[in-house]
Design a protein around this motif. Structure first.
Motif, PDB file in Angstrom:
ATOM      1  N   LEU A 111      -3.954  -2.412  -9.252  1.00 49.97           N
ATOM      2  CA  LEU A 111      -4.011  -2.885  -7.867  1.00 49.97           C
ATOM      3  C   LEU A 111      -4.733  -1.883  -6.981  1.00 49.97           C
ATOM      4  O   LEU A 111      -5.517  -2.252  -6.113  1.00 49.97           O
ATOM      5  CB  LEU A 111      -2.591  -3.105  -7.333  1.00 49.97           C
ATOM      6  N   PHE A 112      -4.456  -0.614  -7.192  1.00 49.50           N
ATOM      7  CA  PHE A 112      -5.094   0.430  -6.381  1.00 49.50           C
ATOM      8  C   PHE A 112      -6.590   0.505  -6.673  1.00 49.50           C
ATOM      9  O   PHE A 112      -7.418   0.540  -5.754  1.00 49.50           O
ATOM     10  CB  PHE A 112      -4.433   1.775  -6.661  1.00 49.50           C
ATOM     11  N   ARG A 138       4.719  -3.682  -1.568  1.00 49.59           N
ATOM     12  CA  ARG A 138       4.073  -2.738  -2.484  1.00 49.59           C
ATOM     13  C   ARG A 138       2.574  -3.020  -2.576  1.00 49.59           C
ATOM     14  O   ARG A 138       1.760  -2.086  -2.614  1.00 49.59           O
ATOM     15  CB  ARG A 138       4.711  -2.820  -3.864  1.00 49.59           C
ATOM     16  N   PHE A 139       2.214  -4.292  -2.598  1.00 53.77           N
ATOM     17  CA  PHE A 139       0.794  -4.651  -2.648  1.00 53.77           C
ATOM     18  C   PHE A 139       0.054  -4.090  -1.433  1.00 53.77           C
ATOM     19  O   PHE A 139      -1.014  -3.483  -1.561  1.00 53.77           O
ATOM     20  CB  PHE A 139       0.638  -6.170  -2.703  1.00 53.77           C
ATOM     21  N   LEU A 140       0.607  -4.317  -0.240  1.00 52.11           N
ATOM     22  CA  LEU A 140      -0.039  -3.817   0.978  1.00 52.11           C
ATOM     23  C   LEU A 140      -0.141  -2.303   0.983  1.00 52.11           C
ATOM     24  O   LEU A 140      -1.135  -1.737   1.448  1.00 52.11           O
ATOM     25  CB  LEU A 140       0.736  -4.286   2.213  1.00 52.11           C
ATOM     26  N   LEU A 141       0.890  -1.631   0.477  1.00 48.63           N
ATOM     27  CA  LEU A 141       0.871  -0.174   0.438  1.00 48.63           C
ATOM     28  C   LEU A 141      -0.251   0.336  -0.467  1.00 48.63           C
ATOM     29  O   LEU A 141      -1.049   1.191  -0.061  1.00 48.63           O
ATOM     30  CB  LEU A 141       2.220   0.350  -0.049  1.00 48.63           C
ATOM     31  N   LEU A 142      -0.330  -0.199  -1.670  1.00 49.34           N
ATOM     32  CA  LEU A 142      -1.348   0.253  -2.618  1.00 49.34           C
ATOM     33  C   LEU A 142      -2.758  -0.102  -2.137  1.00 49.34           C
ATOM     34  O   LEU A 142      -3.672   0.724  -2.183  1.00 49.34           O
ATOM     35  CB  LEU A 142      -1.091  -0.377  -3.986  1.00 49.34           C
ATOM     36  N   LEU A 145      -3.688   2.074   0.951  1.00 51.28           N
ATOM     37  CA  LEU A 145      -4.067   3.446   0.593  1.00 51.28           C
ATOM     38  C   LEU A 145      -5.495   3.493   0.048  1.00 51.28           C
ATOM     39  O   LEU A 145      -6.268   4.395   0.387  1.00 51.28           O
ATOM     40  CB  LEU A 145      -3.085   4.004  -0.439  1.00 51.28           C
ATOM     41  N   ALA A 146      -5.829   2.515  -0.782  1.00 47.93           N
ATOM     42  CA  ALA A 146      -7.190   2.469  -1.319  1.00 47.93           C
ATOM     43  C   ALA A 146      -8.205   2.187  -0.213  1.00 47.93           C
ATOM     44  O   ALA A 146      -9.293   2.782  -0.180  1.00 47.93           O
ATOM     45  CB  ALA A 146      -7.277   1.396  -2.408  1.00 47.93           C
TER      46      ALA A 146
END
Length: 213
Positions: A111-112, A138-142, A145-146
């Protein structure tokens, strides 16, 4: 007139909303390079048609909303989505199966890294939603960050190179290479961390097998 020039003209005439909508279309898998779109947004800021910091915020929002839309579409509509245009042209059965295998193997790491894989983002994000293995948070976080690595690189590159087209094209190419180097370093760092963690776990007294048994 090349794609970058056309996008610059279009964005200069229509402002932030045009940039935001273009990024949404990119997120849906349209054949428009996201990096070139981001650079064009930065260029119009460098030419005085927009504020570069506001442009950065708008582009971050456009990128995240587009990605989240694909994740949620996969989450809510499931495999039915694979048969609907235009997604079925982007996420073919062959590509979907390949992404699923990679997702099962690498999970969150995929995902990242998907943000740095042109042509694969949509497939990965839809597949992540389909699996129901990853929460939306978790999806939005990863993904966020990318995006904090890639988006400012392209926007501010366009801003500083707005008045020098040749220099800008040179650094677009270098920027693409640089992002791959950063990504490679991150992947290597994660791999080393996971390897060391597993090594410590296996070396723990409770995990040592009795060879004499």
């Amino acid at each position: 007139m090349d794609l970058l020039t056309r996008l610059i003209t279009f964005f200069a005439e229509n402002g932030y909303l045009a940039v935001f909508m273009a990024l949404l279309v990119c997120g849906m898998g349209a054949p428009i390079p996201e990096d070139v779109t981001l650079v064009a947004g930065g260029v119009i800021a460098g030419l005085g048609y927009a504020n570069v910091h506001v442009m950065f915020a708008v582009t971050m929002l456009g990128v995240l909303v587009g990605d989240a839309g694909m994740f949620l579409a996969g989450h809510h509509y499931g495999v039915r989505l694979l048969h609907k245009r235009p997604l079925k042209w982007v996420l073919t059965p062959k590509r979907y199966n390949a992404v699923q295998k990679q997702f099962e193997r690498y999970g969150n790491r995929l995902l990242f890294t998907a943000r740095f894989l042109p042509g694969m983002r949509t497939a990965v994000f839809v597949s992540a939603g389909l699996t129901h293995r990853v929460s939306f948070t978790r999806f939005l976080l990863l993904d966020g960050l990318a995006a904090l690595i890639s988006v400012p690189v392209w926007v501010y590159l366009g801003y500083f190179g707005a008045n020098n087209h040749e220099w800008l094209l040179t650094w677009i190419h270098r920027g693409q290479t640089g992002l791959w180097i950063v990504l490679g370093a991150l992947v290597v760092g994660i791999a080393i961390y996971v390897w060391r963690r597993r090594k410590r776990r296996h070396a723990a007294p409770g995990n040592v097998e009795d060879e004499s048994a």
